[in-house]
Design an enzyme around this catalytic site. Sequence first.
Site, PDB file in Angstrom:
ATOM      1  CG  HIS A  98       2.234  -3.936   6.492  1.00 19.09           C
ATOM      2  ND1 HIS A  98       3.060  -3.262   7.073  1.00 19.09           N
ATOM      3  CD2 HIS A  98       2.204  -2.633   5.609  1.00 19.09           C
ATOM      4  CE1 HIS A  98       3.393  -2.259   6.977  1.00 19.09           C
ATOM      5  NE2 HIS A  98       2.775  -1.345   6.369  1.00 19.09           N
ATOM      6  CG  HIS A 102      -0.230  -0.069   2.357  1.00 12.36           C
ATOM      7  ND1 HIS A 102      -1.048  -0.019   3.395  1.00 12.36           N
ATOM      8  CD2 HIS A 102       0.313   0.178   3.398  1.00 12.36           C
ATOM      9  CE1 HIS A 102       0.158   0.437   4.735  1.00 12.36           C
ATOM     10  NE2 HIS A 102       0.892  -0.040   4.476  1.00 12.36           N
ATOM     11  CG  HIS A 147       5.573   0.071   2.579  1.00 13.25           C
ATOM     12  ND1 HIS A 147       6.288  -0.137   3.663  1.00 13.25           N
ATOM     13  CD2 HIS A 147       4.530  -0.060   3.179  1.00 13.25           C
ATOM     14  CE1 HIS A 147       5.472   0.282   5.129  1.00 13.25           C
ATOM     15  NE2 HIS A 147       4.394   0.521   4.444  1.00 13.25           N
ATOM     16  CD  GLU A 178      -0.306  -1.551   8.385  1.00 14.19           C
ATOM     17  OE1 GLU A 178      -1.090  -1.105   7.914  1.00 14.19           O
ATOM     18  OE2 GLU A 178       0.277  -0.814   9.396  1.00 14.19           O
ATOM     19  CB  CYS A 231       2.819   4.017   5.344  1.00 18.12           C
ATOM     20  SG  CYS A 231       2.466   2.342   6.699  1.00 18.12           S
ATOM     21  CG  ASP A 254      -2.247 -13.357  -1.034  1.00 16.44           C
ATOM     22  OD1 ASP A 254      -1.571 -12.893   0.152  1.00 16.44           O
ATOM     23  OD2 ASP A 254      -1.632 -14.468  -1.601  1.00 16.44           O
ATOM     24  CG  HIS A 255       1.149 -11.981  -3.351  1.00 18.01           C
ATOM     25  ND1 HIS A 255       0.415 -12.895  -2.387  1.00 18.01           N
ATOM     26  CD2 HIS A 255       2.299 -11.802  -3.160  1.00 18.01           C
ATOM     27  CE1 HIS A 255       1.459 -13.799  -1.479  1.00 18.01           C
ATOM     28  NE2 HIS A 255       2.368 -13.053  -1.953  1.00 18.01           N
TER      29      HIS A 255
HETATM   30 ZN   LIG Z   1       2.538  -0.181   5.977  1.00 23.01          ZN
END
Ligand SMILES: [Zn+2]
Length: 145
Positions: A41, A14, A39, A124, A33, A79-80
Amino acid sequence: MVLLTRKIEFSASHLYHNPAFSPEENRRIFGKCNNPHGHGHNYTLEVTVAGEPDPVTGMVLDLKELKEILEREVMERMDHRFLNKEVPELAGKMPTCENIACVIWNLLEPEIRRGRLYRVRLYETPDLFVDCYRNRAGASNEGSS
Ligand SMILES: [Zn+2]
């Protein structure tokens, strides 16, 4: 009543960026972020369903069905993925842990037909998580904020 929880993990990236802020403000408020290329998580999701065990099966709901719901509504969507661009439910929202948890709640609630969705908990990082309940803050006591 019993509470049954299933846990899944997914990975997604995100970017937090508010175009109304200056680059400096974005960096200060959103930290890493705000990295321009996003990047990632590794999220951990815990979904809790409340209900009475069925007298015949002994189960609150069909666990296989719950697994399929999570696969379809969460894994296949998120996912991904790059959450900002690839998850339409998050369009126009900052893809924070808080907003992702609310989106997941709204996706899952109508799908759970035995028992009722009680809590969505989204981690997260191992030491940061958000809880989402049916009566979210502000929903039942308008005007108090
Ligand atoms: Zn982040």
